[in-house]
Design a protein around this motif. Sequence first.
Motif, PDB file in Angstrom:
ATOM      1  N   LYS A  22       0.814  -1.228   0.000  1.00  0.00           N
ATOM      2  CA  LYS A  22       0.000   0.000   0.000  1.00  0.00           C
ATOM      3  C   LYS A  22       0.844   1.273   0.000  1.00  0.00           C
ATOM      4  O   LYS A  22       0.297   2.376  -0.097  1.00  0.00           O
ATOM      5  N   SER A  39     -10.858   4.496  -1.590  1.00  0.00           N
ATOM      6  CA  SER A  39     -10.997   3.086  -1.194  1.00  0.00           C
ATOM      7  C   SER A  39     -11.801   2.304  -2.234  1.00  0.00           C
ATOM      8  O   SER A  39     -12.644   2.869  -2.932  1.00  0.00           O
ATOM      9  N   HIS A  66      -6.814  12.499   2.311  1.00  0.00           N
ATOM     10  CA  HIS A  66      -7.029  11.054   2.230  1.00  0.00           C
ATOM     11  C   HIS A  66      -8.160  10.803   1.239  1.00  0.00           C
ATOM     12  O   HIS A  66      -8.845  11.742   0.867  1.00  0.00           O
ATOM     13  N   ASN A  89      -6.361  -0.217  -1.139  1.00  0.00           N
ATOM     14  CA  ASN A  89      -6.033   0.818  -2.120  1.00  0.00           C
ATOM     15  C   ASN A  89      -4.647   1.349  -1.793  1.00  0.00           C
ATOM     16  O   ASN A  89      -4.187   1.209  -0.669  1.00  0.00           O
ATOM     17  N   GLU A 115     -15.966   3.313   4.907  1.00  0.00           N
ATOM     18  CA  GLU A 115     -15.325   2.544   5.969  1.00  0.00           C
ATOM     19  C   GLU A 115     -16.110   2.563   7.280  1.00  0.00           C
ATOM     20  O   GLU A 115     -16.961   3.420   7.507  1.00  0.00           O
TER      21      GLU A 115
HETATM   22 MG    MG Z   1      -8.020   3.287   4.234  1.00  0.00          MG
END
Ligand code: MG
Length: 325
Positions: A52, A146, A228, A140, A175
């Motif tokens: 990652k 994601s 993010h 990801n 998430e």
């Molecule tokens: Mg994550």
Amino acid sequence: MATILKPNKENLREMRKFLRLGELVAVPTETVYGLAANALDPKACQKIFTVKERPHNDPLICHVPDFESLEQYCETNPFAKRLAEAFWPGPLTLVLPKKSIIPDIVTAGRDSVAVRCPSHPIFRELIEGCDFPLAAPSANPFAYISPTLAIHVQANLGDRIETILDGGPCHLGVESTIIDVRDPKSARILRYGALPIEQIEDAVKRRVDRPLPHQSGMSIAPGALPKHYSPRTMLELRSVPVLEEELQKTDGSIAYLLLRKPSHSSSSNIHWLSENGELDRIASQLYSKLRELDAAGYKKIVVEEAPELGLGRTINDRLRRAAFQ
Ligand code: MG
Ligand code: TXA
């Protein structure tokens, strides 16, 4: 290229063997696809960070089959048990004091561990046959959007991993909600997620603390970085009135992503996440739509802000991080 496998008994048996040998497998959950390793095997967990390109100060979530199995991995308390009874299996992650069996690499050296029990039937079948918990971040590259489909994992990590277990589209699409319950008296949400905070408060009949602004650096949830979940294309967030005005003079090089289908519009650069503004639908479509628009060659993606309640908070949280420069 990674092989996308159907989740039949034989493949699940193979995947368990693979995991036991210290290999990685991308797996479906009800929130997003995860990149799983045996959480008790530090070398296997190291591979997650490598694949990652994830910084080592960002701890992993350990996935377990039930609350009872937590005994081996962390200290529990009655408040954590109450939450698990209300929401497990499901999209709630609990942060609890860890036991020494959990390797430091999983918790980034912290004395706490994040644990979650997913509800996806394929994931459950896989983990019920494992005699170890599964460390799994979203599958990801670090800081990208994601994955909610096996082909998203294939597109991003297909050249770095061998197998992806196909469980279809992740039906929640964002998430899990993370709550720090080490001290039940001061339970705090660390990350907004698929389980709305209102539902947690309803179940426990009390208020829980909200995330601290800008959880980064030395804070408790280093993964909750300001930037993010980001597409490569520049993304901006707009409140409804500002957006409405902007739509009067839209420029075809900008993609507009609305929460609901507009009553009249024919422009091909106008997209939407739901028919009628249903927040669960919007959440479930968000990442796949952002990926689609990211690949479409627009100069910029402009997204409508969600109402700041329930799942709307989670949607806005992800969009703000995606927009952060
Ligand atoms: Mg994550
Ligand atoms: O829905 C989900 O939670 C997905 C699926 C795959 O289960 N997983 C996921 O993992 O979102 P990931 O790695 O993308 O996010 C993990 C985040 C970390 O960035 C950090 O914010 C928090 O969980 N975390 C993990 N361990 C922690 C700890 N000991 N204390 C505080 N926060 C922790």
